[in-house]
Write a protein that holds these residues in place. Structure first.
Motif, short mmCIF file in Angstrom:
data_model
loop_
_atom_site.label_atom_id
_atom_site.label_comp_id
_atom_site.label_asym_id
_atom_site.label_seq_id
_atom_site.Cartn_x
_atom_site.Cartn_y
_atom_site.Cartn_z
N ALA B 2 0.80 -1.17 -0.04
CA ALA B 2 -0.03 -0.03 -0.02
C ALA B 2 0.82 1.35 -0.10
CB ALA B 2 -1.07 0.14 1.14
N ARG B 3 1.65 1.39 0.96
CA ARG B 3 2.43 2.66 1.10
C ARG B 3 3.84 2.46 1.85
NH1 ARG B 3 -0.74 7.36 0.99
NH2 ARG B 3 -2.57 6.06 1.08
N SER B 4 4.79 2.79 0.99
CA SER B 4 6.11 2.66 1.60
C SER B 4 6.81 3.65 2.48
CB SER B 4 6.87 2.56 0.25
OG SER B 4 6.89 3.66 -0.49
N LYS B 5 6.01 4.82 2.26
CA LYS B 5 6.60 5.82 3.16
C LYS B 5 5.72 6.77 3.82
CE LYS B 5 10.64 8.95 2.34
NZ LYS B 5 11.50 9.43 1.36
N THR B 6 5.76 7.31 4.90
CA THR B 6 4.87 8.12 5.28
C THR B 6 5.49 9.44 6.04
OG1 THR B 6 3.48 6.30 6.16
CG2 THR B 6 3.02 8.24 7.36
N TYR B 7 5.30 10.56 5.45
CA TYR B 7 5.54 11.91 5.90
C TYR B 7 5.03 12.28 7.17
CZ TYR B 7 7.95 12.06 1.16
OH TYR B 7 8.77 12.05 0.09
N SER B 8 5.77 12.79 7.88
CA SER B 8 5.01 13.41 9.24
C SER B 8 4.75 14.94 8.57
CB SER B 8 5.97 13.39 10.22
OG SER B 8 7.22 14.20 10.07
N THR B 9 3.37 15.40 8.56
CA THR B 9 3.29 16.48 8.28
C THR B 9 2.54 17.09 9.17
OG1 THR B 9 1.08 15.91 7.60
CG2 THR B 9 2.73 15.79 5.83
N ARG B 10 2.41 18.49 9.10
CA ARG B 10 1.88 19.55 10.17
C ARG B 10 0.44 19.06 10.25
NH1 ARG B 10 5.04 23.57 8.04
NH2 ARG B 10 6.93 23.96 9.15
N GLN B 11 -0.24 18.98 9.12
CA GLN B 11 -1.74 18.62 9.34
C GLN B 11 -1.92 17.33 10.14
OE1 GLN B 11 -3.51 18.85 5.31
NE2 GLN B 11 -3.39 21.25 5.54
N ARG B 12 -1.21 16.07 9.57
CA ARG B 12 -1.36 14.84 10.17
C ARG B 12 -1.44 15.19 11.70
NH1 ARG B 12 -0.41 10.99 7.36
NH2 ARG B 12 1.46 11.32 6.65
N GLU B 13 -0.31 15.78 12.08
CA GLU B 13 0.06 15.84 13.61
C GLU B 13 -1.07 16.70 14.36
OE1 GLU B 13 4.03 17.34 13.62
OE2 GLU B 13 4.89 15.58 12.53
N ALA B 14 -1.32 17.64 13.59
CA ALA B 14 -2.29 18.69 14.15
C ALA B 14 -3.53 17.77 14.43
CB ALA B 14 -2.67 19.75 13.40
N ILE B 15 -4.23 17.33 13.43
CA ILE B 15 -5.39 16.45 13.35
C ILE B 15 -5.54 15.51 14.77
CG2 ILE B 15 -7.07 14.70 12.44
CD1 ILE B 15 -6.42 16.12 9.76
N LEU B 16 -4.26 14.63 14.69
CA LEU B 16 -4.01 13.87 15.92
C LEU B 16 -4.19 14.39 17.22
CD1 LEU B 16 -4.07 10.69 16.14
CD2 LEU B 16 -1.75 10.73 15.96
N ALA B 17 -3.43 15.44 17.13
CA ALA B 17 -3.35 16.26 18.46
C ALA B 17 -4.63 16.86 19.02
CB ALA B 17 -2.42 17.39 18.22
N TYR B 18 -5.49 17.33 17.86
CA TYR B 18 -6.76 17.98 18.31
C TYR B 18 -7.56 16.54 18.84
CZ TYR B 18 -11.34 19.75 17.87
OH TYR B 18 -12.60 20.15 18.26
N LEU B 19 -7.61 15.53 18.22
CA LEU B 19 -8.42 14.45 18.41
C LEU B 19 -7.95 13.80 20.06
CD1 LEU B 19 -8.68 12.08 15.43
CD2 LEU B 19 -10.50 13.63 16.35
N ALA B 20 -6.72 13.77 20.15
CA ALA B 20 -6.21 13.38 21.46
C ALA B 20 -6.79 14.51 22.52
CB ALA B 20 -4.83 13.33 21.39
N SER B 21 -6.85 15.74 22.27
CA SER B 21 -7.12 16.85 23.25
C SER B 21 -8.41 16.53 23.84
CB SER B 21 -6.88 18.02 22.54
OG SER B 21 -7.88 18.49 21.73
N LEU B 22 -9.26 15.78 23.08
CA LEU B 22 -10.78 15.62 23.31
C LEU B 22 -11.08 14.50 24.18
CD1 LEU B 22 -12.33 16.01 19.59
CD2 LEU B 22 -12.21 17.69 21.59
N GLY B 23 -10.00 13.58 24.62
CA GLY B 23 -10.05 12.70 25.70
C GLY B 23 -11.22 11.69 25.17
#
Lengths: 134, 134
Positions: B2-23
């Motif tokens: 499927a996918r050989s490489k995964t970039y860490s992007t600001r958006q990906r991190e931002a979305i995950l951080a937001y979800l995490a902040s919702l507990g």
DNA sequence: CTAGTTGCAAAGAGTTTGCATGGCG
DNA sequence: CGCCATGCAAACTCTTTGCAACTAG
């Protein structure tokens, strides 16, 4: 006021009878349409949705949004539940079990006593795998 | 593959951080989009869906189809559940409670012993009214 | 430079609504 | 004869996909 008169039509009765014949299993609007189409007397999808909504409002049918499926499922409320039962749904085959078991029946009371959280058994579906699919 | 490489992007991190902040609360893709739009850095809906799906597949997030809501809800999996907990969702305010209670924890084992039905706590949400809304 | 990422717009699935026609009472 | 019921098509919502431009490494 909403509706002053309600005709009893063949379609309404046919849909309700079909739902009742499923014994509490979940079914989508589209599946209902397919059934009547195959039975030789097709019913428009819009009509099916209208009837299902009406059944829901009159308490004859429950509507669920289930995990894993995109659309809504409808379920005939068989007879009268003296004590509405929490349901179990198999993730594999889709069967809905209405188990009678003291454990399940006590859940709402226990949770309420412990956490003041009032469980609504009518809405609640436990997901898992049924004996046949294990 | 499927996918050989995964970039860490600001958006990906931002979305995950937001979800995490919702507990562990439930949120729709649209609500995520609204949040970032209001925060001044809008993210396209398609991108949000793509990230959410990826989080689901990597096990960071759970996806539910909840009763009463038309679309799907996503939920960050906080930390690591040693014993995944059945969740309680308030029909009134939408809050998700992760109650720790021997009763709830014993449900899967009891049901399995009595009926050979294997409950999946990850999928299971009990509906009702929370103490605040009662 | 290469491959994954993003946004826009278009395509899809499921559901609801408007409107003209048809049928029950 | 008045109203409700029905079917069709259009409108809507939520989600996915195609494609060209962009960006991290």
């Amino acid at each position: 006021m909403a509706r002053s008169k309600t005709y009893s039509t063949r379609q309404r009765e046919a849909i309700l009878a079909y739902l009742a014949s499923l014994g509490g299993q979940h079914i989508t609007a589209n599946q209902v349409a397919l059934y009547f189409e195959r039975a030789g007397s097709p019913i428009g999808l819009a009509t099916i949705y209208r009837h299902l909504d009406r059944f829901v409002q009159s308490g004859k049918v429950r509507k669920h949004h289930l995990d894993g499926a995109p659309g809504a499922c409808y379920q005939h409320i068989a007879g009268e539940h003296p004590h509405p039962q929490i349901q179990l749904k198999c993730e594999a085959c889709g069967a809905v079990l209405h188990l009678h078991c003291s454990m399940l029946e006590e859940i709402p009371a226990h949770v309420y006593q412990a956490h003041s959280f009032q469980i609504n058994p009518l809405k609640t579906v436990l997901y898992g795998k049924c004996p046949n699919c294990l």
